[in-house]
Design a protein around this motif. Sequence first.
Motif, PDB file in Angstrom:
ATOM      1  N   ASP A 161      27.367   8.366   8.500  1.00  0.00           N
ATOM      2  CA  ASP A 161      26.570   6.865   8.813  1.00  0.00           C
ATOM      3  C   ASP A 161      25.255   7.278  10.167  1.00  0.00           C
ATOM      4  OD1 ASP A 161      25.179   4.650  10.103  1.00  0.00           O
ATOM      5  OD2 ASP A 161      26.434   3.183  10.325  1.00  0.00           O
ATOM      6  N   LEU A 162      24.056   8.003  10.059  1.00  0.00           N
ATOM      7  CA  LEU A 162      23.277   8.446  11.478  1.00  0.00           C
ATOM      8  C   LEU A 162      22.372   7.274  11.349  1.00  0.00           C
ATOM      9  CD1 LEU A 162      21.886  11.451   9.673  1.00  0.00           C
ATOM     10  CD2 LEU A 162      23.923  11.029  11.522  1.00  0.00           C
ATOM     11  N   SER A 163      22.816   5.992  11.969  1.00  0.00           N
ATOM     12  CA  SER A 163      21.607   4.489  11.894  1.00  0.00           C
ATOM     13  C   SER A 163      21.811   4.799  13.244  1.00  0.00           C
ATOM     14  CB  SER A 163      22.962   3.164  11.622  1.00  0.00           C
ATOM     15  OG  SER A 163      23.228   3.557   9.702  1.00  0.00           O
ATOM     16  N   LYS A 164      20.170   4.127  13.624  1.00  0.00           N
ATOM     17  CA  LYS A 164      19.697   3.752  15.368  1.00  0.00           C
ATOM     18  C   LYS A 164      19.817   4.960  16.249  1.00  0.00           C
ATOM     19  CE  LYS A 164      20.954  -0.556  13.951  1.00  0.00           C
ATOM     20  NZ  LYS A 164      22.277  -2.161  14.847  1.00  0.00           N
ATOM     21  N   ARG A 165      19.470   6.646  15.558  1.00  0.00           N
ATOM     22  CA  ARG A 165      20.017   7.508  16.000  1.00  0.00           C
ATOM     23  C   ARG A 165      18.466   8.016  16.328  1.00  0.00           C
ATOM     24  NH1 ARG A 165      25.347  10.225  15.233  1.00  0.00           N
ATOM     25  NH2 ARG A 165      26.305   8.271  14.536  1.00  0.00           N
ATOM     26  N   SER A 166      17.476   7.145  16.540  1.00  0.00           N
ATOM     27  CA  SER A 166      15.771   7.747  16.615  1.00  0.00           C
ATOM     28  C   SER A 166      15.032   8.115  16.042  1.00  0.00           C
ATOM     29  CB  SER A 166      15.758   7.827  18.236  1.00  0.00           C
ATOM     30  OG  SER A 166      15.668   6.244  18.210  1.00  0.00           O
ATOM     31  N   LEU A 167      15.731   9.050  14.834  1.00  0.00           N
ATOM     32  CA  LEU A 167      16.077  10.215  13.987  1.00  0.00           C
ATOM     33  C   LEU A 167      14.304  10.274  13.381  1.00  0.00           C
ATOM     34  CD1 LEU A 167      19.140  10.954  12.500  1.00  0.00           C
ATOM     35  CD2 LEU A 167      18.674  12.091  14.050  1.00  0.00           C
ATOM     36  N   LYS A 168      13.643  11.137  13.293  1.00  0.00           N
ATOM     37  CA  LYS A 168      12.049  11.528  13.167  1.00  0.00           C
ATOM     38  C   LYS A 168      12.562  11.685  11.310  1.00  0.00           C
ATOM     39  CE  LYS A 168       9.578  11.277  17.544  1.00  0.00           C
ATOM     40  NZ  LYS A 168       8.757  11.725  18.223  1.00  0.00           N
ATOM     41  N   SER A 169      13.996  12.459  11.760  1.00  0.00           N
ATOM     42  CA  SER A 169      13.511  12.877   9.952  1.00  0.00           C
ATOM     43  C   SER A 169      14.800  13.397   9.480  1.00  0.00           C
ATOM     44  CB  SER A 169      12.817  14.807   9.819  1.00  0.00           C
ATOM     45  OG  SER A 169      13.676  15.836  10.972  1.00  0.00           O
ATOM     46  N   ILE A 170      15.235  13.399   8.026  1.00  0.00           N
ATOM     47  CA  ILE A 170      16.690  14.109   8.495  1.00  0.00           C
ATOM     48  C   ILE A 170      16.762  15.469   8.616  1.00  0.00           C
ATOM     49  CG2 ILE A 170      18.607  13.759   6.018  1.00  0.00           C
ATOM     50  CD1 ILE A 170      16.758  11.829   5.162  1.00  0.00           C
TER      51      ILE A 170
END
Length: 75
Positions: free
Chosen positions: A8-17
């Motif tokens: 779960d990488l939700s709500k981490r402000s990621l711009k890419s995986i």
Amino acid sequence: ILSITELDLSKRSLKSIPKEIFLLKNLKELRISGNKLTQIPKGIFQLKKLWYLDLMQNNIKSIPKPLFNLKDVVL
């Protein structure tokens, strides 16, 4: 760590995986909702066991057709 099946990488402000994710060959469920993704990298198709992908609340403009082969895709 390579035996991870859910991430779960939700709500981490990621711009890419992060490309390291594509090394998790046993990954079955990936949640990356609520980030700042604009595209889905081709590396996602290396995850042969992936059946659930949550992409909600991102800025993705187009979805590659092979993603619809997954059992459960949440957009």
